[in-house]
Design an enzyme around this catalytic site. Structure first.
Site, PDB file in Angstrom:
ATOM      1  CB  ALA C  18       7.649  20.218  37.070  1.00 17.04           C
ATOM      2  CB  SER C  20       9.990  20.277  30.613  1.00 14.37           C
ATOM      3  OG  SER C  20      11.292  20.017  31.268  1.00 14.37           O
ATOM      4  CE  LYS C  22      14.097  20.039  35.100  1.00 15.17           C
ATOM      5  NZ  LYS C  22      12.838  19.005  35.319  1.00 15.17           N
ATOM      6  CB  ALA C  41      22.380  10.861  41.310  1.00 15.84           C
ATOM      7  CB  ALA C  43      17.497  12.781  43.724  1.00 16.48           C
ATOM      8  CG  HIS C  57      14.869  10.614  36.491  1.00 17.48           C
ATOM      9  ND1 HIS C  57      15.585  11.714  36.500  1.00 17.48           N
ATOM     10  CD2 HIS C  57      13.549  10.996  36.390  1.00 17.48           C
ATOM     11  CE1 HIS C  57      14.609  12.832  36.319  1.00 17.48           C
ATOM     12  NE2 HIS C  57      13.682  12.291  36.378  1.00 17.48           N
ATOM     13  CB  ALA C  59      13.735   2.558  35.347  1.00 23.13           C
ATOM     14  NE  ARG C  60      14.777   9.164  30.936  1.00 19.24           N
ATOM     15  CZ  ARG C  60      14.363  10.051  32.042  1.00 19.24           C
ATOM     16  NH1 ARG C  60      13.213  10.142  32.273  1.00 19.24           N
ATOM     17  NH2 ARG C  60      15.300  10.839  32.450  1.00 19.24           N
ATOM     18  NE  ARG C  61      21.215   7.177  35.192  1.00 22.89           N
ATOM     19  CZ  ARG C  61      20.454   7.659  36.157  1.00 22.89           C
ATOM     20  NH1 ARG C  61      19.417   8.497  36.094  1.00 22.89           N
ATOM     21  NH2 ARG C  61      20.629   7.033  37.219  1.00 22.89           N
TER      22      ARG C  61
END
Lengths: 177, 177, 177
Positions: C18, C20, C22, C41, C43, C57, C59-61
């Site tokens: 969790a 980590s 990844k 995705a 989720a 997640h 927003a980071r892409r």
């Protein structure tokens, strides 16, 4: 002669998570040695879930394996294996769990096991669950088990020639070749 | 001169499971540097189990260690260590747990810690528990703790010269030498 | 041509705990291939905690990602990706969790997924949580999930060209380069 054909190290510790493939990997190490091989089983079939796991493990093993049960007297069983015969202990986690629940002198028991592994001629492969990489358990017994397992792994890793962490069926070598 | 004798990297992050031997391994890294060494303790002896763990850790350390308590003001304690003096922080897990329970601004606290580690002259060895490799905890606070620990480890690993995962007392190098 | 520029292996399995790192690591692998990239995705935003994680997640892409939702029909979505287009599946854990809760034939579903990954032209990067390194969960469903996740990881690792365990955002290579 068995001695000449032996290729692996004297003592190997195979750690891994639940369903990491550590048993199958450890079996492959032992099966790389000349048969017959001794399978020292520490599991007891006290409920359906455990009996299914035992049957699953047993079905995977080919001919050439002799099984010896050692849910408690692992030191005695290790002392009685014929010299040069490859031995697999699967797994220390259940033995330690039994030892903890018996409320006997755990320090004496684990000390005797470390001594037995130190003097065993090998090849000896020990399988155990790595259980310390999660959140601290709520349960005091689980915390104590986790501590004792960690301490035992450290002591066995110190005397092992090879230590492997199995991840998704693959070996990550922590010590040795 | 202390500077000449220093062999290790400026910042090392030592991760490991419960009873993995991470503290003993981290102590050996610091003790490879010239004494005296500073032990920054984040533990608080608020119950018998914790007091026994603290005493156990303290008994293992030889002369040459000065202990400073930092259950909360880790940034202040790190800022006050004399330059060039080797420092061990054991462990971040307890500091983070205290910071989380204090319900203060956690992002500010962890940001300040990362900044303090960035500017610390070292050698600085940080010990922390890897807690993310288990099943998702039922408990929301445990999930939050696990998330915050994971985030903090990522940030510290990014600025560390060396990152080690300790398994059964043995180092698995993830970054650096 | 996309085929010429492709540098990574056909199938990569990225495991990690969790928080980590990844997902970020897996995204970096895919982004090393020519855009556009497909983000599959698994989720579902059924509560606030999960919706916050999905938004975080997403927003980071950066631009260059196309998102496809596959909380259940992962095999169908994988089969419909254009050949040569780099694909990231994040994460198998949620897909497996949905499959387990649906009480459908899990062995058929996981078998179909392994087959789909075997025939996918790649580059295909699969992200999954390593959940087996903690104490045995009290909860029978959690135990079953842990077992099924471990078995699925073993099967995918066996067919993968590269398997990586992410620790504190850093890759520990278990298989491949």
């Amino acid at each position: 002669m068995a001695g000449e054909a032996t290729r692996g190290p004297r003592l190997t510790l195979v750690l891994g998570g639940a369903r990491s493939g550590k048993s199958a990997y450890a079996e492959s190490l032992v099966q790389a040695e000349p048969a017959p091989w001794i399978y020292v089983a520490t599991a007891q079939g006290y409920d359906d879930e455990m009996r299914a796991r035992i049957a699953d493990h047993r079905a995977r093993r080919p001919a050439g394996w002799e099984t010896r049960d050692a849910p408690r007297d692992l030191v005695g069983v290790l002392g009685a294996t014929p010299p040069g015969r490859p031995v697999l202990v699967d797994c220390l986690t259940l033995w330690l769990s039994n030892a903890l629940l018996d409320e006997a002198d755990l320090a004496a028991k684990t000390g005797a096991l470390v001594a037995a592994c130190t003097r065993h001629p090998g090849p000896l492969v020990l399988v155990s669950n790595e259980v310390g990489f999660g959140i601290v358990p709520d349960n005091a017994l689980a915390r104590r088990f986790r501590d004792e397992a960690g301490r035992l792994h450290q002591r066995l890793a110190a005397i092992a020639d090879r230590v492997v962490l199995v991840v998704a069926g693959l070996p990550l070598v922590v010590k040795g070749e």
